[in-house]
Write an enzyme that holds these catalytic residues in place. Structure first.
Site, PDB file in Angstrom:
ATOM      1  N   ARG A  57       0.861  -1.182   0.000  1.00 28.18           N
ATOM      2  CA  ARG A  57       0.000   0.000   0.000  1.00 28.18           C
ATOM      3  C   ARG A  57       0.897   1.231   0.000  1.00 28.18           C
ATOM      4  O   ARG A  57       2.107   1.122   0.144  1.00 28.18           O
ATOM      5  CB  ARG A  57      -0.934  -0.014   1.215  1.00 28.18           C
ATOM      6  N   GLY A  58       0.272   2.408  -0.139  1.00 27.43           N
ATOM      7  CA  GLY A  58       1.064   3.627  -0.282  1.00 27.43           C
ATOM      8  C   GLY A  58       1.255   3.888  -1.767  1.00 27.43           C
ATOM      9  O   GLY A  58       1.600   2.970  -2.526  1.00 27.43           O
ATOM     10  N   ALA A  59       1.036   5.133  -2.162  1.00 26.70           N
ATOM     11  CA  ALA A  59       0.999   5.449  -3.591  1.00 26.70           C
ATOM     12  C   ALA A  59       2.264   5.025  -4.355  1.00 26.70           C
ATOM     13  O   ALA A  59       2.169   4.309  -5.371  1.00 26.70           O
ATOM     14  CB  ALA A  59       0.719   6.943  -3.764  1.00 26.70           C
ATOM     15  N   GLN A  89      -3.054   3.086   9.801  1.00 27.25           N
ATOM     16  CA  GLN A  89      -1.715   3.084   9.195  1.00 27.25           C
ATOM     17  C   GLN A  89      -0.697   3.802  10.080  1.00 27.25           C
ATOM     18  O   GLN A  89       0.507   3.659   9.900  1.00 27.25           O
ATOM     19  CB  GLN A  89      -1.744   3.750   7.806  1.00 27.25           C
ATOM     20  N   ASP A 111      -1.470  10.962  -2.370  1.00 22.75           N
ATOM     21  CA  ASP A 111      -1.765   9.895  -3.334  1.00 22.75           C
ATOM     22  C   ASP A 111      -1.990  10.437  -4.738  1.00 22.75           C
ATOM     23  O   ASP A 111      -1.872   9.713  -5.725  1.00 22.75           O
ATOM     24  CB  ASP A 111      -2.984   9.095  -2.889  1.00 22.75           C
ATOM     25  N   LYS A 118      -4.736  10.481   2.485  1.00 20.28           N
ATOM     26  CA  LYS A 118      -5.548   9.646   3.379  1.00 20.28           C
ATOM     27  C   LYS A 118      -6.623  10.461   4.090  1.00 20.28           C
ATOM     28  O   LYS A 118      -6.378  11.582   4.520  1.00 20.28           O
ATOM     29  CB  LYS A 118      -4.604   8.977   4.378  1.00 20.28           C
TER      30      LYS A 118
HETATM   31  O1  MRU Z   1      -4.647   3.529   1.645  1.00 23.42           O
HETATM   32  P1  MRU Z   1      -3.150   3.636   1.710  1.00 23.42           P
HETATM   33  O2  MRU Z   1      -2.586   3.097   2.992  1.00 23.42           O
HETATM   34  O3  MRU Z   1      -2.484   3.081   0.489  1.00 23.42           O
HETATM   35  O4  MRU Z   1      -2.902   5.194   1.722  1.00 23.42           O
HETATM   36  C1  MRU Z   1      -1.598   5.697   1.850  1.00 23.42           C
HETATM   37  C2  MRU Z   1      -1.575   7.174   1.988  1.00 23.42           C
HETATM   38  O5  MRU Z   1      -2.584   7.837   1.966  1.00 23.42           O
HETATM   39  C3  MRU Z   1      -0.228   7.825   2.082  1.00 23.42           C
HETATM   40  O6  MRU Z   1      -0.280   8.965   2.887  1.00 23.42           O
HETATM   41  C4  MRU Z   1       0.157   8.243   0.666  1.00 23.42           C
HETATM   42  O7  MRU Z   1       0.111   7.136  -0.194  1.00 23.42           O
HETATM   43  C5  MRU Z   1       1.476   8.823   0.604  1.00 23.42           C
HETATM   44  S1  MRU Z   1       2.648   7.496   0.717  1.00 23.42           S
HETATM   45  C6  MRU Z   1       4.176   7.881   0.509  1.00 23.42           C
END
Ligand code: MRU
Length: 365
Positions: A53-55, A203, A243, A254
């Protein structure tokens, strides 16, 4: 970054087994489990189920997904089908589309017989670039922290609030929002991090795990505590990830990020967004109107996962039987609430002009 003293990236290609290895984040912070991923459907499941997960990380994972798909069938049709399938896994983070567009553009002109090798090389390039982008975000963000530290007494920490996990496990390494924090700590600056729990999936517990592994002072707080902490002068700056950021500087991140930005503005606390350039969607002007917001399962809100008293990882229900729940996973913070975007090329205002000045080759019509 390090786990139990050993350096890890959040994914890596295992040459011997010819599979991608990922850290299955569903078990963190309680258990560190590494998992192989090989078939296209495994990649789809890994992203949909948020094992990764995470962009930035889902973008890099998708590129490896294309590479593995090309090992099975390197035809034009399968290349297209793999990209479409992977792109449908999660709707909000634009890094997924960015990585898949790049795979298509690079691989289409290459003869099918050579595609599998080229796709793997490309995935590794994307992963390595992500590491370097995040390292550079840290170099620029460190200067902001250094500036705040200069106004403090010796040893008094710079207090940083962050939301969600924009850490190294949300990227290939370093993290986005955490990269300046890691680099400040490594440069000997005192930092203390307020870690938002980030319901519904918590998270923030991943961020706490990361910071703890790196020896960084931190404190886990309920999402609702941020405004109070800011009102009482306990937060020097906010840094969050993103994201998808529009070409005009609106930041989708998020769920709950917007409320932190409002509280920061009301209390004169600088609100920074760590933004790798693959997370900029140059096609979008109005973040609120145009960015698709992922709606996730109600069960993530009605239930909470954690370690039980017997040590097992389990889930408990927090709502009465039959209560419905909405679960929008992201929100949009208008650029006007953002103090600055920390990119790999430097820091800019969250405006079309600010982004265009740093990325003229992308912003040109
Ligand atoms: O739903 P997720 O856990 O994939 O969301 C992640 C986020 O919102 C992070 O803040 C975002 O991806 C930035 S990650 C470097």
């Amino acid at each position: 970054m390090k786990v139990n003293g050993r350096h890890y990236r959040s994914l890596w290609w295992d040459e011997g087994e010819e599979v991608l290895k990922i850290i299955d984040q569903r078990w963190l912070p309680h258990e560190f489990r590494v998992q192989p991923v090989a078939a296209l459907q495994d990649f789809v499941d890994a992203i949909v189920q948020m094992r990764v997960r995470g962009a930035p990380l889902i973008g890099a994972t998708a590129a490896y997904g294309v590479a593995c798909a090309m090992r099975a069938d390197s035809s034009d049709q399968y290349l297209e089908a793999a990209c479409v399938t992977l792109n449908a896994t999660r709707p909000t983070a634009v890094n997924l589309r960015w990585a898949l567009d790049r795979c298509r553009d690079v691989l289409r002109p290459i003869p099918p017989a050579d595609r599998a090798r080229a796709a793997l090389t490309l995935a590794q390039e994307i992963a390595d670039e992500d590491v370097e982008i995040n390292r550079r975000i840290g170099v620029h963000g460190l200067e902001i922290i250094r500036g705040i530290a200069a106004g403090k007494r010796a040893g008094e920490p710079v207090r940083i609030l962050t939301h969600c996990n924009a850490g190294w496990i949300a990227t290939v390494d370093w993290g986005t929002a955490t990269s300046p924090i890691y680099q400040a700590h490594d440069a000997g600056l005192a930092v203390h991090v307020w870690v938002d729990e980030t319901r519904p999936r918590n998270q923030g517990a991943l961020t706490a795990w990361e910071l703890g592994s790196h020896g960084i002072s931190h404190c886990y707080v309920a999402d609702n505590a941020g405004g109070h902490l800011m009102q009482h002068g306990l937060v020097d700056m906010v840094i969050v990830g993103t994201d998808r950021t529009t070409r005009t500087g609106d930041v989708c991140n998020k769920i709950g990020t917007y409320l932190k930005a409002l509280a920061a503005r009301d209390n004169g606390v600088p609100f920074y967004v760590a933004l790798p350039s693959p997370t900029i969607d140059w096609t979008v002007e109005d973040g609120l109107a145009e960015i698709p917001i992922e709606e996730r399962a109600a069960e993530e809100v009605t239930h909470v996962q954690g370690r039980m008293t017997d040590g097992a990882i389990g889930s408990v229900q927090v709502t009465p039987e039959g209560t419905g729940a909405a679960n929008p996973a992201f929100d949009v913070t208008p650029g006007r609430l953002v103090t600055g975007l920390i990119t790999e090329r430097g820091i800019c205002p969250a405006t079309a002009e600010g982004l265009a000045a740093l990325f003229p080759e992308r912003a040109a019509p």
